[in-house]
Scaffold this motif. Structure first.
Motif, PDB file in Angstrom:
ATOM      1  N   ARG A   1     -18.027 -53.147 -31.573  1.00  0.00           N
ATOM      2  CA  ARG A   1     -19.006 -54.056 -30.970  1.00  0.00           C
ATOM      3  C   ARG A   1     -18.533 -55.490 -31.170  1.00  0.00           C
ATOM      4  O   ARG A   1     -18.414 -55.949 -32.317  1.00  0.00           O
ATOM      5  CB  ARG A   1     -20.374 -53.872 -31.606  1.00  0.00           C
ATOM      6  CG  ARG A   1     -21.481 -54.688 -30.931  1.00  0.00           C
ATOM      7  CD  ARG A   1     -22.790 -54.481 -31.640  1.00  0.00           C
ATOM      8  NE  ARG A   1     -23.917 -55.063 -30.921  1.00  0.00           N
ATOM      9  CZ  ARG A   1     -24.781 -55.910 -31.465  1.00  0.00           C
ATOM     10  NH1 ARG A   1     -24.642 -56.282 -32.721  1.00  0.00           N
ATOM     11  NH2 ARG A   1     -25.793 -56.367 -30.746  1.00  0.00           N
TER      12      ARG A   1
ATOM     13  N   ARG B   1     -18.748 -46.858 -20.295  1.00  0.00           N
ATOM     14  CA  ARG B   1     -18.252 -46.874 -21.675  1.00  0.00           C
ATOM     15  C   ARG B   1     -18.639 -48.160 -22.406  1.00  0.00           C
ATOM     16  O   ARG B   1     -18.890 -48.136 -23.607  1.00  0.00           O
ATOM     17  CB  ARG B   1     -16.723 -46.740 -21.688  1.00  0.00           C
ATOM     18  CG  ARG B   1     -16.206 -45.469 -21.060  1.00  0.00           C
ATOM     19  CD  ARG B   1     -14.705 -45.306 -21.297  1.00  0.00           C
ATOM     20  NE  ARG B   1     -13.928 -46.378 -20.688  1.00  0.00           N
ATOM     21  CZ  ARG B   1     -13.085 -47.162 -21.366  1.00  0.00           C
ATOM     22  NH1 ARG B   1     -12.899 -46.988 -22.662  1.00  0.00           N
ATOM     23  NH2 ARG B   1     -12.404 -48.113 -20.734  1.00  0.00           N
TER      24      ARG B   1
ATOM     25  N   SER C   1     -15.469 -46.595 -31.417  1.00  0.00           N
ATOM     26  CA  SER C   1     -16.321 -47.653 -30.883  1.00  0.00           C
ATOM     27  C   SER C   1     -16.130 -48.952 -31.651  1.00  0.00           C
ATOM     28  O   SER C   1     -15.789 -48.938 -32.847  1.00  0.00           O
ATOM     29  CB  SER C   1     -17.798 -47.241 -30.980  1.00  0.00           C
ATOM     30  OG  SER C   1     -18.066 -46.102 -30.210  1.00  0.00           O
TER      31      SER C   1
ATOM     32  N   GLN D   1     -20.695 -53.857 -26.457  1.00  0.00           N
ATOM     33  CA  GLN D   1     -20.587 -52.559 -27.134  1.00  0.00           C
ATOM     34  C   GLN D   1     -19.555 -51.736 -26.386  1.00  0.00           C
ATOM     35  O   GLN D   1     -19.707 -51.490 -25.188  1.00  0.00           O
ATOM     36  CB  GLN D   1     -21.941 -51.846 -27.144  1.00  0.00           C
ATOM     37  CG  GLN D   1     -21.893 -50.468 -27.769  1.00  0.00           C
ATOM     38  CD  GLN D   1     -21.600 -50.501 -29.256  1.00  0.00           C
ATOM     39  OE1 GLN D   1     -22.137 -51.309 -29.992  1.00  0.00           O
ATOM     40  NE2 GLN D   1     -20.720 -49.598 -29.709  1.00  0.00           N
ATOM     41  N   MET D   2     -18.531 -51.316 -27.092  1.00  0.00           N
ATOM     42  CA  MET D   2     -17.427 -50.575 -26.479  1.00  0.00           C
ATOM     43  C   MET D   2     -17.361 -49.197 -27.096  1.00  0.00           C
ATOM     44  O   MET D   2     -17.091 -49.057 -28.299  1.00  0.00           O
ATOM     45  CB  MET D   2     -16.105 -51.322 -26.689  1.00  0.00           C
ATOM     46  CG  MET D   2     -16.146 -52.765 -26.192  1.00  0.00           C
ATOM     47  SD  MET D   2     -14.560 -53.603 -26.322  1.00  0.00           S
ATOM     48  CE  MET D   2     -14.378 -53.691 -28.106  1.00  0.00           C
ATOM     49  N   ASN D   3     -17.617 -48.188 -26.284  1.00  0.00           N
ATOM     50  CA  ASN D   3     -17.582 -46.796 -26.737  1.00  0.00           C
ATOM     51  C   ASN D   3     -16.449 -46.047 -26.068  1.00  0.00           C
ATOM     52  O   ASN D   3     -15.946 -46.460 -25.020  1.00  0.00           O
ATOM     53  CB  ASN D   3     -18.912 -46.116 -26.418  1.00  0.00           C
ATOM     54  CG  ASN D   3     -20.079 -46.737 -27.149  1.00  0.00           C
ATOM     55  OD1 ASN D   3     -19.938 -47.266 -28.256  1.00  0.00           O
ATOM     56  ND2 ASN D   3     -21.247 -46.686 -26.542  1.00  0.00           N
ATOM     57  N   ASN D   4     -16.068 -44.947 -26.677  1.00  0.00           N
ATOM     58  CA  ASN D   4     -14.993 -44.111 -26.135  1.00  0.00           C
ATOM     59  C   ASN D   4     -13.769 -44.960 -25.787  1.00  0.00           C
ATOM     60  O   ASN D   4     -13.204 -44.856 -24.691  1.00  0.00           O
ATOM     61  CB  ASN D   4     -15.477 -43.341 -24.904  1.00  0.00           C
ATOM     62  CG  ASN D   4     -14.497 -42.274 -24.458  1.00  0.00           C
ATOM     63  OD1 ASN D   4     -13.667 -41.811 -25.241  1.00  0.00           O
ATOM     64  ND2 ASN D   4     -14.578 -41.893 -23.203  1.00  0.00           N
ATOM     65  N   LEU D   5     -13.368 -45.775 -26.716  1.00  0.00           N
ATOM     66  CA  LEU D   5     -12.224 -46.652 -26.486  1.00  0.00           C
ATOM     67  C   LEU D   5     -10.948 -45.851 -26.281  1.00  0.00           C
ATOM     68  O   LEU D   5     -10.751 -44.798 -26.914  1.00  0.00           O
ATOM     69  CB  LEU D   5     -12.071 -47.615 -27.656  1.00  0.00           C
ATOM     70  CG  LEU D   5     -13.063 -48.782 -27.649  1.00  0.00           C
ATOM     71  CD1 LEU D   5     -13.200 -49.398 -29.042  1.00  0.00           C
ATOM     72  CD2 LEU D   5     -12.640 -49.831 -26.643  1.00  0.00           C
TER      73      LEU D   5
END
Length: 119
Positions: free
Chosen positions: A19, A66, A17, A81-85
């Protein structure tokens, strides 16, 4: 002179992740939509996420579920917010400031910040 200061990029492994933050020294921030775009090497710039002055949000299909865009009008800031990139998210990410009460029309752009996702 309008300034957009982006931060939070970097390198991360797949599944990780990051941000991103963007602080904009612009008048009437709360009346403007904000957007995040990205450009990968050899590709055109593409829309990632947007947030309207009403706080409603919208996303590219590739990042739905995501990524989350948000804003703090007291700080003239927008976040991503960037998850599971994933490796395909690797790109230079740009913050954009919309025209007051105008959809998808942008006045100002940040300098871009690199996001690199390794497999």
């Amino acid at each position: 002179q309008v300034q957009l200061v982006e931060s939070g990029g970097g390198k991360v492994q797949a599944g990780g992740s990051l941000r991103l933050s963007c602080a904009a020294s612009v008048r009437s921030f709360s009346s403007r939509g904000m957007g995040w775009f990205r450009q990968a090497p050899g590709k055109e710039r593409e829309f990632v996420a947007g947030i309207r002055w009403s706080d409603s949000t919208y996303y590219a299909d590739s990042v739905k579920g995501r990524f989350t865009i948000s804003r703090d009008n007291a700080k003239n800031s927008v976040y991503l917010q960037m998850n599971n990139l994933q490796p395909e998210d690797t790109a230079v990410y740009y913050c954009a400031v919309g025209k007051p009460f105008r959809l998808d029309e942008y006045d100002y752009w940040g300098q871009g910040i690199q996001v690199t996702v390794s497999s």
